[in-house]
Scaffold this motif. Sequence first.
Motif, PDB file in Angstrom:
ATOM      1  N   HIS A  87       0.850  -1.191   0.000  1.00 48.45           N
ATOM      2  CA  HIS A  87       0.000   0.000   0.000  1.00 48.45           C
ATOM      3  C   HIS A  87       0.886   1.241   0.000  1.00 48.45           C
ATOM      4  CE1 HIS A  87      -3.224   2.786   1.027  1.00 48.45           C
ATOM      5  NE2 HIS A  87      -4.079   1.808   0.771  1.00 48.45           N
ATOM      6  N   THR A  88       0.543   2.210  -0.833  1.00 46.84           N
ATOM      7  CA  THR A  88       1.366   3.420  -0.939  1.00 46.84           C
ATOM      8  C   THR A  88       1.044   4.448   0.141  1.00 46.84           C
ATOM      9  OG1 THR A  88      -0.200   4.533  -2.411  1.00 46.84           O
ATOM     10  CG2 THR A  88       1.489   3.125  -3.435  1.00 46.84           C
ATOM     11  N   GLY A  89      -0.068   4.238   0.847  1.00 43.62           N
ATOM     12  CA  GLY A  89      -0.531   5.248   1.794  1.00 43.62           C
ATOM     13  C   GLY A  89      -1.537   6.199   1.175  1.00 43.62           C
ATOM     14  N   GLU A  96     -19.853  10.060  -0.592  1.00 45.61           N
ATOM     15  CA  GLU A  96     -20.983  10.604  -1.350  1.00 45.61           C
ATOM     16  C   GLU A  96     -20.960  10.146  -2.800  1.00 45.61           C
ATOM     17  OE1 GLU A  96     -21.217  14.797  -0.989  1.00 45.61           O
ATOM     18  OE2 GLU A  96     -21.660  14.776   1.168  1.00 45.61           O
ATOM     19  N   SER A  97     -19.769  10.063  -3.376  1.00 40.57           N
ATOM     20  CA  SER A  97     -19.647   9.626  -4.771  1.00 40.57           C
ATOM     21  C   SER A  97     -19.401   8.127  -4.889  1.00 40.57           C
ATOM     22  CB  SER A  97     -18.498  10.380  -5.457  1.00 40.57           C
ATOM     23  OG  SER A  97     -18.731  11.769  -5.432  1.00 40.57           O
ATOM     24  N   ALA A  98     -19.369   7.427  -3.752  1.00 36.48           N
ATOM     25  CA  ALA A  98     -19.130   5.979  -3.726  1.00 36.48           C
ATOM     26  C   ALA A  98     -17.808   5.621  -4.407  1.00 36.48           C
ATOM     27  CB  ALA A  98     -20.286   5.226  -4.367  1.00 36.48           C
ATOM     28  N   VAL A  99     -16.752   6.319  -4.008  1.00 35.06           N
ATOM     29  CA  VAL A  99     -15.406   6.020  -4.497  1.00 35.06           C
ATOM     30  C   VAL A  99     -14.526   5.731  -3.280  1.00 35.06           C
ATOM     31  CG1 VAL A  99     -13.382   6.864  -5.723  1.00 35.06           C
ATOM     32  CG2 VAL A  99     -15.672   7.486  -6.521  1.00 35.06           C
ATOM     33  N   LEU A 100     -14.083   4.493  -3.172  1.00 38.68           N
ATOM     34  CA  LEU A 100     -13.208   4.074  -2.072  1.00 38.68           C
ATOM     35  C   LEU A 100     -11.963   3.447  -2.688  1.00 38.68           C
ATOM     36  CD1 LEU A 100     -15.861   2.411   0.278  1.00 38.68           C
ATOM     37  CD2 LEU A 100     -15.067   4.775   0.294  1.00 38.68           C
ATOM     38  N   GLU A 101     -11.010   4.288  -3.032  1.00 37.23           N
ATOM     39  CA  GLU A 101      -9.847   3.838  -3.787  1.00 37.23           C
ATOM     40  C   GLU A 101      -8.605   3.737  -2.906  1.00 37.23           C
ATOM     41  OE1 GLU A 101     -10.898   5.544  -8.255  1.00 37.23           O
ATOM     42  OE2 GLU A 101      -9.388   6.557  -7.015  1.00 37.23           O
ATOM     43  N   TRP A 104      -1.779   0.874  -4.790  1.00 38.64           N
ATOM     44  CA  TRP A 104      -0.828  -0.152  -4.382  1.00 38.64           C
ATOM     45  C   TRP A 104       0.374  -0.147  -5.318  1.00 38.64           C
ATOM     46  CZ3 TRP A 104      -2.561  -3.174  -0.199  1.00 38.64           C
ATOM     47  CH2 TRP A 104      -3.931  -3.060   0.096  1.00 38.64           C
ATOM     48  N   SER A 105       1.550  -0.369  -4.753  1.00 39.60           N
ATOM     49  CA  SER A 105       2.759  -0.553  -5.554  1.00 39.60           C
ATOM     50  C   SER A 105       2.956  -2.036  -5.820  1.00 39.60           C
ATOM     51  CB  SER A 105       3.992  -0.007  -4.815  1.00 39.60           C
ATOM     52  OG  SER A 105       3.906   1.391  -4.667  1.00 39.60           O
ATOM     53  N   LEU A 106       3.261  -2.364  -7.066  1.00 38.36           N
ATOM     54  CA  LEU A 106       3.554  -3.733  -7.441  1.00 38.36           C
ATOM     55  C   LEU A 106       5.053  -3.872  -7.664  1.00 38.36           C
ATOM     56  CD1 LEU A 106       0.616  -4.281  -9.961  1.00 38.36           C
ATOM     57  CD2 LEU A 106       0.633  -4.604  -7.481  1.00 38.36           C
ATOM     58  N   ALA A 107       5.485  -5.053  -8.045  1.00 38.89           N
ATOM     59  CA  ALA A 107       6.906  -5.264  -8.305  1.00 38.89           C
ATOM     60  C   ALA A 107       7.370  -4.342  -9.427  1.00 38.89           C
ATOM     61  CB  ALA A 107       7.160  -6.718  -8.672  1.00 38.89           C
ATOM     62  N   GLY A 108       8.611  -3.912  -9.348  1.00 40.01           N
ATOM     63  CA  GLY A 108       9.124  -2.991 -10.350  1.00 40.01           C
ATOM     64  C   GLY A 108       8.561  -1.604 -10.129  1.00 40.01           C
ATOM     65  N   THR A 109       8.082  -0.974 -11.197  1.00 37.67           N
ATOM     66  CA  THR A 109       7.550   0.390 -11.105  1.00 37.67           C
ATOM     67  C   THR A 109       6.045   0.431 -11.331  1.00 37.67           C
ATOM     68  OG1 THR A 109       8.018   0.762 -13.459  1.00 37.67           O
ATOM     69  CG2 THR A 109       9.741   1.372 -11.880  1.00 37.67           C
ATOM     70  N   SER A 110       5.401  -0.725 -11.376  1.00 30.41           N
ATOM     71  CA  SER A 110       3.965  -0.770 -11.654  1.00 30.41           C
ATOM     72  C   SER A 110       3.159  -0.380 -10.419  1.00 30.41           C
ATOM     73  CB  SER A 110       3.552  -2.176 -12.107  1.00 30.41           C
ATOM     74  OG  SER A 110       4.255  -2.558 -13.265  1.00 30.41           O
ATOM     75  N   SER A 111       1.938   0.070 -10.662  1.00 30.72           N
ATOM     76  CA  SER A 111       1.025   0.385  -9.570  1.00 30.72           C
ATOM     77  C   SER A 111      -0.380  -0.058  -9.956  1.00 30.72           C
ATOM     78  CB  SER A 111       1.043   1.881  -9.242  1.00 30.72           C
ATOM     79  OG  SER A 111       0.590   2.638 -10.349  1.00 30.72           O
ATOM     80  N   LEU A 112      -1.246  -0.131  -8.960  1.00 26.06           N
ATOM     81  CA  LEU A 112      -2.614  -0.599  -9.164  1.00 26.06           C
ATOM     82  C   LEU A 112      -3.527   0.194  -8.246  1.00 26.06           C
ATOM     83  CD1 LEU A 112      -3.777  -4.299  -9.308  1.00 26.06           C
ATOM     84  CD2 LEU A 112      -4.812  -2.749  -7.654  1.00 26.06           C
ATOM     85  N   VAL A 113      -4.693   0.584  -8.751  1.00 29.43           N
ATOM     86  CA  VAL A 113      -5.689   1.280  -7.942  1.00 29.43           C
ATOM     87  C   VAL A 113      -6.891   0.358  -7.769  1.00 29.43           C
ATOM     88  CG1 VAL A 113      -7.234   3.257  -7.764  1.00 29.43           C
ATOM     89  CG2 VAL A 113      -4.947   3.546  -8.750  1.00 29.43           C
TER      90      VAL A 113
END
Length: 205
Positions: A87-89, A96-101, A104-113
Amino acid sequence: MCDGFSLDEALSEGKYATDLALSLSSSAHLSMSSLLAEIVEHAKYVPLSIPNPETPVLLIIAEGITTLSAKSLHTQPIKLNLCIASHTGKTVRDWESAVLEDTWSLAGTSSLVSDCCENAVYWIDLPDQWEIVSYNGHGTPFKALTCPNVPVLKHLAFGSFNEKVPDSLEAFDPVHLLYAQDWAHESLPPLIKSGFSGLKGYRDE
């Protein structure tokens, strides 16, 4: 005749291959069933809980699962996305907008939301001990890492290597489902983790 086989021989060979495929799928589904049950019991649910930033964990994302999913498993299997992530923090909690994001950092330089309003998101701590398992089924044999005494993780095998034990987080990809017929535990000592910076710091016990 069919490529040198009689019709009866070809049909017999086809039945054998199909029966084997169904048998292996049955074994894999048993592992999948145990995996899902242990996720419910042992994994931590996002956004109620998030790991400490920059601490590698097993991230579990179940796509589009609802209480109606069970009755359609024979036509629409549950899709789990499994990966080692930190987790990146960075979080977004817009109720209200129903967005709970969560980012995350993955191996290497990849990331995921991940978005908890779209998919079920869980995580589980990584253990201190890993063991080697061998895949001996159809296709190319290889070795991977698993944790036979840890819920959830004991049904999974991480990475793909031959002789050299990996020394980086990239080695944990891909994630495989463990099932009885095609996998065997190696008669080797476990790998011990001293701290966690990728897999650096691992040593043979």
